[in-house]
Design an enzyme around this catalytic site. Structure first.
Site, PDB file in Angstrom:
ATOM      1  N   LYS A 116     -25.956  15.408  12.765  1.00 47.06           N
ATOM      2  CA  LYS A 116     -26.211  16.369  13.844  1.00 47.06           C
ATOM      3  C   LYS A 116     -24.969  16.563  14.709  1.00 47.06           C
ATOM      4  O   LYS A 116     -24.663  17.678  15.123  1.00 47.06           O
ATOM      5  CB  LYS A 116     -27.391  15.903  14.705  1.00 47.06           C
ATOM      6  CG  LYS A 116     -28.735  16.074  14.007  1.00 47.06           C
ATOM      7  CD  LYS A 116     -29.887  15.898  14.983  1.00 47.06           C
ATOM      8  CE  LYS A 116     -31.227  16.127  14.285  1.00 47.06           C
ATOM      9  NZ  LYS A 116     -32.372  15.832  15.137  1.00 47.06           N
ATOM     10  N   LYS A 197     -32.009  18.557   3.182  1.00 44.63           N
ATOM     11  CA  LYS A 197     -33.397  18.258   3.557  1.00 44.63           C
ATOM     12  C   LYS A 197     -34.028  19.462   4.268  1.00 44.63           C
ATOM     13  O   LYS A 197     -33.359  20.122   5.057  1.00 44.63           O
ATOM     14  CB  LYS A 197     -33.355  17.053   4.515  1.00 44.63           C
ATOM     15  CG  LYS A 197     -34.678  16.467   4.871  1.00 44.63           C
ATOM     16  CD  LYS A 197     -34.519  15.497   6.031  1.00 44.63           C
ATOM     17  CE  LYS A 197     -34.189  16.221   7.326  1.00 44.63           C
ATOM     18  NZ  LYS A 197     -34.445  15.492   8.559  1.00 44.63           N
ATOM     19  N   LYS A 200     -36.620  21.496  10.459  1.00 40.92           N
ATOM     20  CA  LYS A 200     -37.342  22.349  11.399  1.00 40.92           C
ATOM     21  C   LYS A 200     -36.408  23.347  12.061  1.00 40.92           C
ATOM     22  O   LYS A 200     -36.781  24.471  12.308  1.00 40.92           O
ATOM     23  CB  LYS A 200     -38.006  21.487  12.484  1.00 40.92           C
ATOM     24  CG  LYS A 200     -39.197  20.711  11.950  1.00 40.92           C
ATOM     25  CD  LYS A 200     -40.227  20.464  13.032  1.00 40.92           C
ATOM     26  CE  LYS A 200     -39.673  19.697  14.189  1.00 40.92           C
ATOM     27  NZ  LYS A 200     -40.139  18.354  14.351  1.00 40.92           N
TER      28      LYS A 200
HETATM   29  P1  AMP Z   1     -39.072  15.769  12.716  1.00 39.55           P
HETATM   30  O1  AMP Z   1     -39.053  17.103  12.041  1.00 39.55           O
HETATM   31  O2  AMP Z   1     -37.702  15.178  12.733  1.00 39.55           O
HETATM   32  O3  AMP Z   1     -39.761  15.755  14.052  1.00 39.55           O
HETATM   33  O4  AMP Z   1     -39.918  14.818  11.746  1.00 39.55           O
HETATM   34  C1  AMP Z   1     -41.291  14.530  11.873  1.00 39.55           C
HETATM   35  C2  AMP Z   1     -41.755  13.705  10.699  1.00 39.55           C
HETATM   36  O5  AMP Z   1     -41.630  14.453   9.472  1.00 39.55           O
HETATM   37  C3  AMP Z   1     -40.937  12.420  10.466  1.00 39.55           C
HETATM   38  O6  AMP Z   1     -41.810  11.406  10.000  1.00 39.55           O
HETATM   39  C4  AMP Z   1     -39.970  12.804   9.396  1.00 39.55           C
HETATM   40  O7  AMP Z   1     -39.525  11.701   8.642  1.00 39.55           O
HETATM   41  C5  AMP Z   1     -40.819  13.741   8.546  1.00 39.55           C
HETATM   42  N1  AMP Z   1     -39.968  14.715   7.847  1.00 39.55           N
HETATM   43  C6  AMP Z   1     -39.072  15.553   8.428  1.00 39.55           C
HETATM   44  N2  AMP Z   1     -38.470  16.315   7.483  1.00 39.55           N
HETATM   45  C7  AMP Z   1     -38.996  15.943   6.284  1.00 39.55           C
HETATM   46  C8  AMP Z   1     -38.780  16.373   4.938  1.00 39.55           C
HETATM   47  N3  AMP Z   1     -37.908  17.325   4.647  1.00 39.55           N
HETATM   48  N4  AMP Z   1     -39.495  15.769   3.957  1.00 39.55           N
HETATM   49  C9  AMP Z   1     -40.402  14.794   4.259  1.00 39.55           C
HETATM   50  N5  AMP Z   1     -40.654  14.355   5.496  1.00 39.55           N
HETATM   51  C10 AMP Z   1     -39.966  14.915   6.515  1.00 39.55           C
END
Ligand code: AMP
Ligand code: TRP
Length: 339
Positions: A116, A197, A200
């Site tokens: 990041k 990956k 969001k």
């Molecule tokens: P975040 O988007 O960083 O708030 O992630 C929320 C949850 O989703 C966390 O448990 C992450 O590890 C999971 N997560 C985020 N991106 C992915 C992805 N591309 N594949 C699987 N799990 C994800």
């Protein structure tokens, strides 16, 4: 006293919540909640780590929407506590304390921070200290299991290291958590780039990168149709890589198909067939989540009652832990003297 393991997890109310979040985190929480003493948090303080990106009314809306999506994904407030991080002040207090016991080098070597930070000209210190806040979230509740996607494994290892360091310095205050990471679908890649990956923040600005959990079927179908595959044309389920692997993984995670079923269904078939099957499975799988989220977003009174109840339960546990932490550090005596 419950004998179920204490479980804590959270999602940031930022960007576009996508099928990777759903498969890697939300669907696991909902499916396993009967076996958990679960606390599921909308981690809004984490969403402040990029302050230039904050738009208060958007953040407001995202917090409601994330609570609604938690419920629509199947979390049941009678079984699990759902709350918003900023309403339980102990998260911020413990985060500061843990920041003070965490060596700078530990934070600097976090992969997510490096990725990041390298994409930005200036970086706020919150982005660097973010894992200390995440450690606080987890350690406040004597959490045993943390169900997350693969990208969070390093942060949970750091949480353990911070807990061990604190316990060695000030006495046995914290329990050690473990990551709970599913076998298939713990790292869903972007539809437009099998090497990145699904994210969001990218999903919010780039059409075709992600599948949003509450995207309508025509948007989902368009994203999957335009997904990158490779120069081949038929599927080898055992050796598929790149974009074809991403589509197979999404299908398998959404449909719960076994490896043998995946082989029978897709081996030797064309990419067009794969895409049509993925579109059908994903649209069908996410339809109830989208519809229920829409319904819940129109009932803020209910959403508020859910988070108030969750917050009360979380606060009770967090207050007790913070009393131990303050005592261990010697910063609670003035308050005690005045009693
Ligand atoms: P975040 O988007 O960083 O708030 O992630 C929320 C949850 O989703 C966390 O448990 C992450 O590890 C999971 N997560 C985020 N991106 C992915 C992805 N591309 N594949 C699987 N799990 C994800
Ligand atoms: N850092 C996590 C992510 O970006 C979200 C998060 C914050 C979290 N605190 C947590 C996940 C505690 C599990 C436990 O995905």
């Amino acid at each position: 006293m419950t004998s179920k393991p204490r479980v804590f997890s959270g999602v940031q109310p930022s960007g576009k919540l996508h099928i990777g979040n759903y498969i890697g985190a939300l669907s696991v929480w909902a499916k396993e909640q009967d076996t958990f003493d679960g606390l599921f948090c909308v981690v809004d303080l984490h969403a402040l780590t990029v302050p230039e990106a904050i738009n208060p009314s958007v953040l407001n809306q995202k917090i409601w929407e994330t609570v609604a999506i938690y419920l629509a994904s199947g979390l049941d407030p009678k079984k699990s506590s759902i709350f918003v991080q900023s309403t339980v002040h102990e998260h911020a207090e413990l985060a500061w304390i843990l920041t003070c016991v965490t060596p700078l080098g530990w934070l600097e070597r976090m992969t997510q921070f490096k990725t990041k930070a390298s994409a930005r000209e200036t970086v706020g210190s919150g982005l660097l200290c973010y894992p200390a806040l995440m450690a606080a979230d987890i350690l406040l509740y004597d959490t045993k299991l943390v169900p997350v996607g693969e990208d969070q494994r390093q942060h949970i290892e750091l949480t353990r290291d911070v807990a061990i360091r604190f316990n060695n310095m000030f006495g046995p205050v914290f329990s050690l958590p473990e990551a709970m990471i599913r076998k298939v679908g713990a790292r869903i890649m972007g539809l437009d780039d099998p090497n990145a990956k699904m994210s969001k923040s990218i999903g919010e600005i780039k059409v075709g990168h992600s599948i949003g959990v509450i995207d309508p079927p025509n948007v989902i179908a368009k994203a999957i149709k335009s997904a990158v595959t490779d120069s081949g044309s038929t599927i080898d389920t055992d050796n598929a890589a790149g974009g074809v692997r991403t589509l197979l993984t999404i299908y398998q995670a959404v449909s719960n198909a076994s490896d043998d079923e995946m082989h029978a269904r897709f081996n030797g078939k064309g990419y067009g067939f794969l895409k049509s099957q993925v579109i059908e499975a994903v649209c069908e799988g996410l339809r109830p989540v989208r519809e229920e989220t829409q319904r819940l977003m129109a009932d803020k009174t209910y959403l508020k009652s859910v988070i108030d109840q969750g917050s009360e339960i979380a606060s009770g546990i967090a207050e007790e832990k913070m009393a131990l932490v303050r005592n261990a550090l010697g910063i609670d005596f003035i308050k005690k003297l005045s009693k």
